[in-house]
Each structure stands twice: as C-alpha cells, then as structure tokens.
Design a protein around this motif. Structure first.
Motif, PDB file in Angstrom:
ATOM      1  N   SER A  88     -14.930 -29.583 -18.100  1.00 36.37           N
ATOM      2  CA  SER A  88     -16.122 -30.443 -18.045  1.00 36.37           C
ATOM      3  C   SER A  88     -16.111 -31.484 -19.159  1.00 36.37           C
ATOM      4  O   SER A  88     -16.823 -32.490 -19.082  1.00 36.37           O
ATOM      5  N   LYS A  89     -15.335 -31.236 -20.215  1.00 32.40           N
ATOM      6  CA  LYS A  89     -15.151 -32.193 -21.311  1.00 32.40           C
ATOM      7  C   LYS A  89     -13.653 -32.254 -21.617  1.00 32.40           C
ATOM      8  O   LYS A  89     -12.998 -31.205 -21.742  1.00 32.40           O
ATOM      9  N   ALA A 128     -18.456 -23.186 -26.654  1.00 35.25           N
ATOM     10  CA  ALA A 128     -17.760 -23.572 -25.438  1.00 35.25           C
ATOM     11  C   ALA A 128     -16.495 -22.753 -25.225  1.00 35.25           C
ATOM     12  O   ALA A 128     -15.922 -22.201 -26.172  1.00 35.25           O
ATOM     13  N   ILE A 188     -21.289 -31.169 -26.875  1.00 34.88           N
ATOM     14  CA  ILE A 188     -20.615 -29.993 -26.335  1.00 34.88           C
ATOM     15  C   ILE A 188     -21.597 -28.828 -26.347  1.00 34.88           C
ATOM     16  O   ILE A 188     -22.287 -28.604 -27.348  1.00 34.88           O
ATOM     17  N   ALA A 231     -17.152 -35.148 -15.388  1.00 33.42           N
ATOM     18  CA  ALA A 231     -16.646 -34.757 -16.708  1.00 33.42           C
ATOM     19  C   ALA A 231     -16.702 -35.941 -17.674  1.00 33.42           C
ATOM     20  O   ALA A 231     -16.541 -37.102 -17.283  1.00 33.42           O
ATOM     21  N   ASP A 262     -19.903 -25.609 -21.414  1.00 33.47           N
ATOM     22  CA  ASP A 262     -18.727 -26.448 -21.228  1.00 33.47           C
ATOM     23  C   ASP A 262     -17.419 -25.667 -21.285  1.00 33.47           C
ATOM     24  O   ASP A 262     -17.298 -24.682 -22.025  1.00 33.47           O
ATOM     25  N   THR A 263     -16.452 -26.160 -20.509  1.00 31.23           N
ATOM     26  CA  THR A 263     -15.050 -25.822 -20.706  1.00 31.23           C
ATOM     27  C   THR A 263     -14.388 -27.083 -21.238  1.00 31.23           C
ATOM     28  O   THR A 263     -14.363 -28.114 -20.558  1.00 31.23           O
ATOM     29  N   VAL A 264     -13.887 -27.012 -22.463  1.00 35.13           N
ATOM     30  CA  VAL A 264     -13.369 -28.191 -23.168  1.00 35.13           C
ATOM     31  C   VAL A 264     -11.847 -28.132 -23.185  1.00 35.13           C
ATOM     32  O   VAL A 264     -11.251 -27.131 -23.596  1.00 35.13           O
TER      33      VAL A 264
END
Length: 303
Positions: A136-137, A91, A66, A165, A70-72
């Motif tokens: 993205s995650k 993130a 991460i 992703a 990232d946008t988790v």
C-alpha cells in the motif's frame, strides 16, 4: 554569523592588554563546550526541518503517512532508516537491497521490533519475486540513479503497488551531481554508483509515464552537497578509495573538515534567519529531489 566571526578574528589580532592594578584580578571566561553533534546528526536535524521523520503524525515525509494498516515496500533499503520508521508506526514491511549484508543486518533489527509480518529480500529488483499489488506504500529513495534501465525499474515498482498506493521516490538533484563531478573520484559516476543524472523534467516524466499521479514535489539538502565535497576532500587526503557504498563510509570518526562543516551549518541554523537561509540554499543547490505520487484506483497491471 559572519560579523561575529570577524569580531572574534579582530579580537584575536589585538595586542594583549595589560591590566591596571585598580581594575582588580582578571577573570577568564570558561571555554566553550566541545561541539558534539556529528555530520550525520546535523544532517538528520536538517532533514527534520524539511518535513522528514515526523513521529507525531507518523509521516516519513510530510504527506506520506504510514499506519498500522499499511504494508510498506522499501526497494533499495540501504541502512534501513525508512524501513525502521515504518516498523515504529506498526506497519508490515518488505525490504530489498542488492547487498546481502544490508538485508541481513536490517532483518535483525526488524525482527527485534516488528510485531507484524516482514520479509527481507536480496535482489537487484528486475524483477522482484513479489506479487502484483503487494504494498500500500512503496518507497524507493536514492536508488534509480544506480540503475542502468530506470524506466523498466519504475514499471516494476508500479506493478507492486496496489490501486491507490502511495509512492515516495527520490533521486539526486542535477546541480549537486554536476558540481561533484569536478571533485568526486571518477568511479563515483560508474557502476555501481551514480550512472544516471535526472533533470526534474526527466524524473517527473518517468514517474508519470509509469502510470502514477504526482501529488507533491520538493528539493532540499544543500547541507549534504557541501558535506560530500568535504568528504571527497578528506578521503583524498587520507588516500582512500570510496568504492561502491559511499554513504556507508560517512561514519565516525569524522574528518575535521566534515566536523567543522557540521558545526558551521548547525550554528547557521541557530541564527534568527537561519531557516530562511537554509531554504534559499536548498533551492539553489539541492542534494535530492523528491516526488510523492499515487497509483490511480482504476489502475491495472503495468507490464
């Protein structure tokens, strides 16, 4: 370890020896310090040995890094350990759970530490009020076993990942689930608890049928299979009903059964072959099975 325990037992079983005058005064050894690691401490250490929470590399699990870019999305965030790991990596985070209290408490932690945009949602995730490709995650750990319709749920997860992703998914392993069925109370396998048991084949097929490509699989957690058995025994002895949020009840003060198991496992890991023994037992009776998968770059919207 077994030999050492036998020696201790045999020593304790011997009649007391009378010191001879010429031997001088008897010097008593200092007592061993109390064992202070809790079952959750030992469980965390066990997870780190499996490749979880790698702070130096920013990997929540080996192969699932991460970054601040990232946008988790953490679906079924629970107590928020995975979300907070993502926050510490810089993130942006989106976290959801069906329990309002969990989302509220985690939102306070995130707000105190996160410098990026964040969003907490109370939702059962069918559907989530989020745009296609928002993350993205994507993380969804120990959730699918609670879901009445896991295939549509999985499709919803895939919808929210952008092309490329990376996904981190886990469910309980079937061996440990079937073992606990003879020990856990019946409501542990009723709504809102574990109503699905996934074989490795079914789990992998569900992920691939949803349009993801599997990159890594692993199974581990023997410590927690046995830990849960001792938990059920201690709950029954105390006349407790575990209700819906079982893991939330595994908190201090811990029952001596669980504390004793934590100490035994910790001592085993300190032995020269401790890690090798752990790995054999993890394969023999894992608590969880994990998949890291990726959404193809050319993937369109999954309906």
């Amino acid at each position: 370890m077994i030999r050492r325990l036998i020696k201790r037992f045999m020593a304790a079983a011997q009649p007391p020896q009378i010191a001879q005058p010429e031997a001088g005064p008897v010097v008593e050894s200092a007592p061993e310090p109390p064992f202070t690691w809790s079952p959750r401490d030992v469980g965390f250490h066990d997870a780190v040995l499996d490749g979880w929470f790698l702070n130096d590399s920013g990997e929540l699990l080996k192969g699932f890094a991460i970054t601040p870019e990232d946008t988790v999305l953490d679906v079924g965030c629970g107590e928020g350990g995975a979300t907070m790991f993502a926050v510490r990596q810089g993130a942006s985070v989106i976290f959801t759970d069906s329990e309002h209290d969990k989302v509220r408490d985690l939102a306070r932690q995130v707000e105190a530490q996160c410098t990026r945009p964040s969003l907490g949602l109370v939702s059962d995730s069918l559907p989530l009020p989020l745009a296609d490709g928002c993350a993205s995650k994507v993380m969804c750990m120990e959730v699918l076993e609670h879901v009445d319709q896991p295939e549509p749920f999985m499709a919803e997860l895939v919808r929210m990942g952008r092309p490329g992703a990376l996904y981190l998914l886990s469910v309980p392993a079937p061996v440990g689930e079937h073992l606990q069925k003879g020990i856990a109370p019946a409501n542990y396998y009723q709504v809102p608890n574990h109503i699905q048991i996934f074989t490795p084949e079914r789990f992998a097929a569900m992920v691939e049928d949803a349009g993801l490509v599997i990159e890594h699989r692993q199974a581990s957690g023997f410590f927690w299979v046995m830990g849960m058995i001792f938990f059920w025994a201690s709950e029954k002895a105390a006349g407790q009903d575990p209700g819906g949020a079982v893991r939330d009840r595994i908190q201090a003060p811990f029952h001596p059964l669980m504390q004793g198991w934590a100490r035994t496992w910790h001592e085993m890991l300190q032995q020269p072959d401790g890690l090798a023994i752990k790995q054999v037992l993890d394969q023999f009776m894992p608590k969880s099975q994990v998949i890291i998968a990726r959404k193809p770059l050319d993937s369109g919207r999954v309906s």
